[in-house]
Design an enzyme around this catalytic site. Structure first.
Site, mmCIF file in Angstrom:
data_model
loop_
_atom_site.group_PDB
_atom_site.id
_atom_site.type_symbol
_atom_site.label_atom_id
_atom_site.label_comp_id
_atom_site.label_asym_id
_atom_site.label_seq_id
_atom_site.Cartn_x
_atom_site.Cartn_y
_atom_site.Cartn_z
ATOM 1 N N HIS A 119 0.848 -1.207 0.000
ATOM 2 C CA HIS A 119 0.000 0.000 0.000
ATOM 3 C C HIS A 119 0.878 1.251 0.000
ATOM 4 C CE1 HIS A 119 -3.052 -2.644 2.345
ATOM 5 N NE2 HIS A 119 -3.583 -2.440 1.158
ATOM 6 N N LYS B 8 -18.615 -5.387 8.620
ATOM 7 C CA LYS B 8 -17.406 -6.222 8.584
ATOM 8 C C LYS B 8 -16.419 -5.751 9.637
ATOM 9 C CE LYS B 8 -13.756 -7.191 5.317
ATOM 10 N NZ LYS B 8 -13.196 -6.673 4.077
ATOM 11 N N ARG C 58 -2.205 -5.895 -8.411
ATOM 12 C CA ARG C 58 -1.005 -6.688 -8.159
ATOM 13 C C ARG C 58 -0.823 -7.766 -9.205
ATOM 14 N NH1 ARG C 58 -3.118 -8.055 -2.300
ATOM 15 N NH2 ARG C 58 -4.899 -8.200 -3.679
ATOM 16 N N SER D 113 -2.900 -7.756 3.025
ATOM 17 C CA SER D 113 -3.103 -7.589 4.473
ATOM 18 C C SER D 113 -3.491 -8.926 5.097
ATOM 19 C CB SER D 113 -4.220 -6.575 4.746
ATOM 20 O OG SER D 113 -3.894 -5.333 4.215
HETATM 21 O O1 PNS Z 1 -9.175 -2.759 0.392
HETATM 22 P P1 PNS Z 1 -10.483 -3.238 -0.172
HETATM 23 O O2 PNS Z 1 -11.264 -3.971 0.890
HETATM 24 O O3 PNS Z 1 -10.316 -4.021 -1.441
HETATM 25 O O4 PNS Z 1 -11.310 -1.897 -0.549
HETATM 26 C C1 PNS Z 1 -12.616 -1.992 -1.070
HETATM 27 C C2 PNS Z 1 -13.265 -0.576 -1.163
HETATM 28 C C3 PNS Z 1 -13.233 0.122 0.170
HETATM 29 C C4 PNS Z 1 -12.544 0.240 -2.199
HETATM 30 C C5 PNS Z 1 -14.745 -0.806 -1.624
HETATM 31 O O5 PNS Z 1 -15.348 -1.771 -0.798
HETATM 32 C C6 PNS Z 1 -15.583 0.460 -1.592
HETATM 33 O O6 PNS Z 1 -15.375 1.373 -2.358
HETATM 34 N N1 PNS Z 1 -16.565 0.516 -0.668
HETATM 35 C C7 PNS Z 1 -17.439 1.668 -0.502
HETATM 36 C C8 PNS Z 1 -18.877 1.366 -0.914
HETATM 37 C C9 PNS Z 1 -19.089 1.607 -2.395
HETATM 38 O O7 PNS Z 1 -18.901 2.690 -2.918
HETATM 39 N N2 PNS Z 1 -19.489 0.532 -3.099
HETATM 40 C C10 PNS Z 1 -19.659 0.551 -4.533
HETATM 41 C C11 PNS Z 1 -18.291 0.462 -5.216
HETATM 42 S S1 PNS Z 1 -18.327 -0.560 -6.557
#
Ligand code: PNS
Length: 164
Positions: free
Chosen positions: A18, A42, A91, A129
């Site tokens: 990150h 979560k 990645r 992570s």
């Molecule tokens: O590190 P991660 O868990 O892969 O991140 C995922 C994240 C936070 C980018 C994604 O879950 C997100 O944007 N959540 C916010 C809710 C949202 O906007 N959902 C629609 C996006 S397609």
């Protein structure tokens, strides 16, 4: 006016992969807002406040990076902070499908916001992570994979788990 980007994620916890991405993004953008998702559904291994404080400590040397948290739709948060760019990391090919879906859904929700993908340095392409937490919880060495503050937090986490 500078170009602002949001780098969203769970960051549970932040890894050197990150951080590599944040460094790359801060060369390209005037401000990079690292935004930690507040996900009521979560529970992470680390509470949100700790994920934010670990990120703050780990990004001290990156003046263009600011750490925040958000709830709700990412595109709404990006608009609120005045960012037209979402930065995400890719990645490996296995990341592609999920990322492609998210990018297109976010584009549908807000056509003005563009998602930009950056590739981390090769040595971090296998890093996540989840894997770091698993290795650390089983007593494996995570030096070089996470910042020192996270390595400390993982040791404390393991110590607490062993006692309980
Ligand atoms: O590190 P991660 O868990 O892969 O991140 C995922 C994240 C936070 C980018 C994604 O879950 C997100 O944007 N959540 C916010 C809710 C949202 O906007 N959902 C629609 C996006 S397609």
């Amino acid at each position: 006016m500078g170009v602002k980007a949001v780098y969203p994620g769970s960051f549970d916890p932040v890894t050197n992969g990150h951080l590599d991405l944040m460094q790359r993004a801060s060369v390209l953008f005037d401000e990079v807002v690292v935004a930690v998702l507040k996900n009521p559904g979560k529970n992470g291994a680390f509470p949100l406040s700790q994920r934010v404080s670990l990120l703050q400590e780990a990004t001290r040397g990156l003046p263009r990076v600011r750490v925040d948290s958000f709830a709700g739709l990412l595109v709404d948060y990006a608009s609120q902070v005045g960012a037209r760019v979402i930065v995400r990391g890719l990645r490996a090919v296995s990341d592609f499908e999920y990322e492609f879906q998210m990018a297109l859904m976010n584009r549908r929700l807000s056509a003005e916001i563009e998602t930009v993908y950056l590739m981390p340095a090769e040595q971090y392409t296998y890093l996540s992570s989840g894997l770091v937490k698993e290795v650390a919880s089983l007593g494996g060495c995570v030096d070089g994979l996470v910042p020192a503050c996270v390595a400390r937090a993982l040791r404390e986490f393991r110590g607490k788990e062993e006692k309980s």
